[in-house]
Design an enzyme around this catalytic site. Sequence first.
Site, PDB file in Angstrom:
ATOM      1  N   TRP A 103       0.816  -1.209   0.000  1.00 24.85           N
ATOM      2  CA  TRP A 103       0.000   0.000   0.000  1.00 24.85           C
ATOM      3  C   TRP A 103       0.848   1.256   0.000  1.00 24.85           C
ATOM      4  CZ3 TRP A 103      -4.564  -0.424  -1.801  1.00 24.85           C
ATOM      5  CH2 TRP A 103      -5.230  -1.656  -1.688  1.00 24.85           C
ATOM      6  N   ASP A 173      -1.610   6.947   6.042  1.00 24.63           N
ATOM      7  CA  ASP A 173      -2.705   6.080   5.607  1.00 24.63           C
ATOM      8  C   ASP A 173      -2.962   5.105   6.746  1.00 24.63           C
ATOM      9  OD1 ASP A 173      -4.396   4.210   4.507  1.00 24.63           O
ATOM     10  OD2 ASP A 173      -3.085   3.652   2.845  1.00 24.63           O
ATOM     11  N   LYS A 197     -12.683  -1.328   7.084  1.00 20.20           N
ATOM     12  CA  LYS A 197     -11.979  -2.285   7.926  1.00 20.20           C
ATOM     13  C   LYS A 197     -12.316  -2.082   9.403  1.00 20.20           C
ATOM     14  CE  LYS A 197      -8.249  -2.230   4.514  1.00 20.20           C
ATOM     15  NZ  LYS A 197      -8.443  -3.551   3.896  1.00 20.20           N
TER      16      LYS A 197
END
Length: 362
Positions: A103, A173, A197
């Site tokens: 990511w 992030d 999530k």
Amino acid sequence: MSKRAYNFNAGPAALPLAVLERAQAEFVDFRDSGMSIMEMSHRGAIYESVHNEAQERLLSLLGNPKGYKVLFMQGGASTQFAMIPMNFISAGQVGSYVMTGSWADKAFKEAKLAGGAHVAATSADKKFLAIPELSTITAADNAAYLHVTSNETIEGTQYAEFPDSGSIPLIADMSSDILSRSFDVNQFGLIYAGAQKNLGPSGVTVVIAKEELIAESPSTIPTILRYDTHYKNNSLYNTPPSYSIYMVNEVLKWIEEQGGLAGIEAKNRDKAGLLYNHIDGSDGFFRGVAEPSSRSIMNVTFRMQSEDLEKQFVKAAELEGFVGLKGHRSVGGLRASIYNAVPYESVKALSDFMNHFQKTQG
């Protein structure tokens, strides 16, 4: 209701049962309006009260930091990958990125396209199975910001502490571990997280930013991609994902009921400890992937002695109601995502199943 699955999906992921039940009760007629909140105008007083309540509740859970604003965005973290360099990198500047895995790499590549990118540190030499030592992280002299990915879902690594970026804004992030533990939001210039999530269902992305950073954006980029557009319009410039935001508010209420971040962190560490202790105590039948000092309390990645045995494990687990244990297609192996809403009982059931599988197949 039939038995609920043991849900270890990486995202969209488990939601608290209590939240789902409350949402079910309010689904058709919200606050005696004769409408579902899904049907309401986002300009109406009822919806706006939920919208504002969610913003206030999130900041309250973070200790009500002064000078921060919550935005509700769309497009997931992937859109933030592009918006951040577009909004913050001026001529002659770059974004500095700590490379920790899949990511972080996606965010870095978007910065290369949208402005300019610099590698502040990397754990590529360790196959991204560890977080770089904080002392090795060095932002570029012309850095507009320092970017970190707090938790890598694929590799199963997580920062134990965050770097001190000095006068350079620290951007994170936190899609896969936001509100899973206590942290000092004042250390960050901007935090972003896809909701699917730990915060709610897919469809909304939460941004928590210092107001001074987002009050003015370059006029050269499209209006919808400017942070100041959403800041000045209270995230109501265009139609927001209203039902997802409603669900975020309900999840935030549930986190309060768990004792806030301190309470939820204790539960998460208990769950992670149970699994890691089982893996480490299995005499090599299971083995952890991430280095112990960088292990995630959200995504437990592990391997077995062969890929064939891993396939047998996943197949047998599915028959017992376990969902989402197959590792990401890019790395293989096994992964249990144990986000906030995954109950301890589900993790205990997985540990018991792992023990049974080892006894019968070891």
